[in-house]
Design a protein around this motif. Structure first.
Motif, PDB file in Angstrom:
ATOM      1  N   ALA A 109       0.822  -1.212   0.000  1.00  0.00           N
ATOM      2  CA  ALA A 109       0.000   0.000   0.000  1.00  0.00           C
ATOM      3  C   ALA A 109       0.855   1.261   0.000  1.00  0.00           C
ATOM      4  CB  ALA A 109      -0.932  -0.002   1.205  1.00  0.00           C
ATOM      5  N   ALA A 110       2.056   1.181   0.547  1.00  0.00           N
ATOM      6  CA  ALA A 110       2.943   2.353   0.605  1.00  0.00           C
ATOM      7  C   ALA A 110       3.618   2.640  -0.732  1.00  0.00           C
ATOM      8  CB  ALA A 110       4.003   2.142   1.688  1.00  0.00           C
ATOM      9  N   GLU A 111       3.509   1.720  -1.677  1.00  0.00           N
ATOM     10  CA  GLU A 111       4.132   1.880  -2.992  1.00  0.00           C
ATOM     11  C   GLU A 111       3.116   2.461  -3.969  1.00  0.00           C
ATOM     12  OE1 GLU A 111       7.210   1.286  -4.037  1.00  0.00           O
ATOM     13  OE2 GLU A 111       8.001   0.419  -2.185  1.00  0.00           O
ATOM     14  N   PRO A 112       3.340   3.668  -4.486  1.00  0.00           N
ATOM     15  CA  PRO A 112       2.369   4.298  -5.387  1.00  0.00           C
ATOM     16  C   PRO A 112       2.038   3.467  -6.627  1.00  0.00           C
ATOM     17  CG  PRO A 112       4.040   5.872  -4.711  1.00  0.00           C
ATOM     18  CD  PRO A 112       4.472   4.529  -4.202  1.00  0.00           C
ATOM     19  N   ALA A 113       2.967   2.663  -7.095  1.00  0.00           N
ATOM     20  CA  ALA A 113       2.730   1.882  -8.316  1.00  0.00           C
ATOM     21  C   ALA A 113       1.849   0.652  -8.078  1.00  0.00           C
ATOM     22  CB  ALA A 113       4.063   1.441  -8.915  1.00  0.00           C
ATOM     23  N   VAL A 114       1.611   0.299  -6.816  1.00  0.00           N
ATOM     24  CA  VAL A 114       0.836  -0.900  -6.515  1.00  0.00           C
ATOM     25  C   VAL A 114      -0.638  -0.552  -6.333  1.00  0.00           C
ATOM     26  CG1 VAL A 114       0.513  -2.825  -4.896  1.00  0.00           C
ATOM     27  CG2 VAL A 114       2.820  -2.032  -5.446  1.00  0.00           C
ATOM     28  N   THR A 115      -1.478  -1.214  -7.109  1.00  0.00           N
ATOM     29  CA  THR A 115      -2.925  -1.024  -6.983  1.00  0.00           C
ATOM     30  C   THR A 115      -3.632  -2.256  -6.444  1.00  0.00           C
ATOM     31  OG1 THR A 115      -3.275  -1.703  -9.268  1.00  0.00           O
ATOM     32  CG2 THR A 115      -3.013   0.665  -8.860  1.00  0.00           C
ATOM     33  N   THR A 116      -3.070  -3.435  -6.711  1.00  0.00           N
ATOM     34  CA  THR A 116      -3.716  -4.695  -6.345  1.00  0.00           C
ATOM     35  C   THR A 116      -2.689  -5.649  -5.751  1.00  0.00           C
ATOM     36  OG1 THR A 116      -5.225  -4.442  -8.210  1.00  0.00           O
ATOM     37  CG2 THR A 116      -5.067  -6.638  -7.252  1.00  0.00           C
TER      38      THR A 116
END
Length: 170
Positions: free
Chosen positions: A106-113
């Motif tokens: 969740a802390a990584e902007p590139a991660v959505t799922t």
């Protein structure tokens, strides 16, 4: 990981800065170390997404290993992986490891799922993910593990703010 592949548990422990257990040099673990080393050799930038030891408490108790199968794909999906050593199972360590993986994603902007692929017979892992909002989205065949059920959950659900408002298990 190279030291673990060579069976050098004490050398690997020195390099890791924690005391690793025999669990890290089992045949199954050695397969994983080779697989991840090959991935990192192909793209060294993926290293930060790969496996690491799961450490608990101030004394650095190593209960297993955890990480992602790689960086987010083009759709922003990351797949999680974790394994708790037999001596430490059924003590809440898998759940704690999952919480940390979800927070990191969740802390990584590139991660959505966030995806979890679990063997239908792995009752413990199925129970572990059940309280976190994962939804079954299909199944896949894994050459190493066979049939796996595929679960996904939006990563944004696990930001600090979202976690405070709607914590896993609610």
């Amino acid at each position: 990981m190279s030291a673990l592949l060579d069976g050098d548990l004490s050398g690997a422990s020195r390099m890791a800065g924690v005391e690793l257990t025999e669990y890290f040099v089992t045949d199954r673990a050695r397969w994983l170390w080779q697989f991840r080393l090959d991935q990192m050799a192909a793209d060294p930038g993926h290293a930060r997404w790969m496996v690491r030891q799961a450490v608990v408490g101030d004394k650095g108790l190593v209960v297993g290993h955890t990480g992602f199968h790689g960086p987010p794909d083009e759709a922003g999906m990351v797949e999680i992986g974790y394994s708790v050593a037999p001596d430490f199972r059924r003590q809440g360590y898998a759940r704690s490891t999952l919480v940390e993986l979800l927070r990191r994603a969740a802390a990584e902007p590139a991660v959505t799922t966030v995806r979890a692929a679990i063997s239908p017979g792995n009752v413990a892992s199925l129970a572990t993910v059940s309280g976190f909002g994962f939804v079954e989205v299909g199944e896949q065949w894994d050459e190493e593990d066979g049939l796996e059920l595929v679960f996904e959950v939006p990563a944004r659900r696990f930001t600090r703010r979202a976690h405070d408002e709607d914590s896993p298990g609610r």
